[in-house]
Scaffold this motif. Structure first.
Motif, PDB file in Angstrom:
ATOM      1  N   GLN A 287       0.501  71.129  -2.396  1.00  0.00           N
ATOM      2  CA  GLN A 287       0.639  71.453  -3.817  1.00  0.00           C
ATOM      3  C   GLN A 287       1.513  70.446  -4.564  1.00  0.00           C
ATOM      4  N   ALA A 288       1.979  69.436  -3.855  1.00  0.00           N
ATOM      5  CA  ALA A 288       2.942  68.495  -4.430  1.00  0.00           C
ATOM      6  C   ALA A 288       2.381  67.710  -5.604  1.00  0.00           C
ATOM      7  N   GLU A 289       1.175  67.175  -5.471  1.00  0.00           N
ATOM      8  CA  GLU A 289       0.625  66.349  -6.551  1.00  0.00           C
ATOM      9  C   GLU A 289       0.460  67.153  -7.838  1.00  0.00           C
ATOM     10  N   GLN A 290       0.026  68.394  -7.723  1.00  0.00           N
ATOM     11  CA  GLN A 290      -0.100  69.236  -8.909  1.00  0.00           C
ATOM     12  C   GLN A 290       1.271  69.531  -9.515  1.00  0.00           C
ATOM     13  N   ALA A 291       2.243  69.851  -8.673  1.00  0.00           N
ATOM     14  CA  ALA A 291       3.598  70.125  -9.172  1.00  0.00           C
ATOM     15  C   ALA A 291       4.165  68.906  -9.887  1.00  0.00           C
ATOM     16  N   ILE A 292       3.897  67.720  -9.348  1.00  0.00           N
ATOM     17  CA  ILE A 292       4.399  66.489  -9.963  1.00  0.00           C
ATOM     18  C   ILE A 292       3.714  66.236 -11.301  1.00  0.00           C
ATOM     19  N   ARG A 293       2.399  66.462 -11.358  1.00  0.00           N
ATOM     20  CA  ARG A 293       1.667  66.295 -12.633  1.00  0.00           C
ATOM     21  C   ARG A 293       2.204  67.228 -13.713  1.00  0.00           C
ATOM     22  N   GLU A 294       2.568  68.434 -13.319  1.00  0.00           N
ATOM     23  CA  GLU A 294       3.045  69.441 -14.275  1.00  0.00           C
ATOM     24  C   GLU A 294       4.521  69.294 -14.608  1.00  0.00           C
ATOM     25  N   ALA A 295       5.231  68.471 -13.850  1.00  0.00           N
ATOM     26  CA  ALA A 295       6.678  68.305 -14.041  1.00  0.00           C
ATOM     27  C   ALA A 295       6.982  67.413 -15.236  1.00  0.00           C
ATOM     28  N   ASP A 296       8.135  67.658 -15.831  1.00  0.00           N
ATOM     29  CA  ASP A 296       8.652  66.786 -16.878  1.00  0.00           C
ATOM     30  C   ASP A 296       9.321  65.566 -16.267  1.00  0.00           C
ATOM     31  N   VAL A 297       9.880  65.743 -15.066  1.00  0.00           N
ATOM     32  CA  VAL A 297      10.562  64.629 -14.407  1.00  0.00           C
ATOM     33  C   VAL A 297      10.496  64.811 -12.887  1.00  0.00           C
TER      34      VAL A 297
END
Length: 126
Positions: free
Chosen positions: A22-32
Motif C-alpha cells: 500500500q506504500a505507493e498509494q500512501a505516498i501519492r496521497e501524502a502531502d510530504v
C-alpha cells in the motif's frame, strides 16, 4: 532500563505502519514524504520525491519550516528498516501531527521489492 529495541517496539505499537503493498498509494496521497535516515544514506539513494530530514533533527526542522507546520497534512516517513521512522512518527504525534504513517520495512523493503529509487548522478568529466 530500556534498549533501543524496546523503544522501537513501543513506538511501533503507537503508530500506523503502511505495508509495502500500500506504500505507493500512501505516498501519492501524502502531502510530504520524509526520509529520516542520515544524510549519507539519503545521498546514496532514496525514494523519488522524498525530502531529507534526519531523525536527530526532525523536531527542530518541523518547528522551523513553515511548509511543514500544518498539523493536518498527510505525512509518510521511512528509514532503513522502519525503527527510526516509527520513533519519528511518535515524535510527530506528540507534536500534534494527525496524519503520520511509517513505511513498514523501510527503504530496504522498498529496494528488495524492486521499486524505484532515486540515486545521485555522478558528474561526467568527458
Amino acid at each position: 532500563m530500556k534498549s533501543a529495541h524496546d523503544l522501537v517496539v513501543a513506538a511501533k505499537s503507537r503508530v500506523i505502519e503502511v505495508p509495502l503493498e500500500q506504500a505507493e498509494q500512501a505516498i501519492r496521497e501524502a502531502d510530504v514524504l520524509i526520509d529520516v535516515r542520515e544524510a549519507d544514506e539519503y545521498a546514496a539513494g532514496h525514494l523519488p520525491g522524498a525530502v531529507h530530514i534526519s531523525r536527530g533533527l526532525l523536531e527542530f526542522k518541523l518547528s522551523g519550516t513553515p511548509a511543514l507546520a500544518a498539523r493536518d497534512q498527510k505525512v509518510v516517513l521511512y528509514c532503513k528498516t522502519s525503527g527510526r521512522a516509527a520513533l519519528a512518527a511518535c515524535a510527530m504525534a506528540d507534536m500534534g501531527y494527525l496524519n503520520v504513517v511509517s513505511l513498514a520495512g523501510g527503504f530496504d523493503a522498498w529496494l528488495a521489492a524492486g521499486k524505484p529509487v532515486q540515486r545521485p548522478v555522478p558528474p561526467s568529466f568527458d
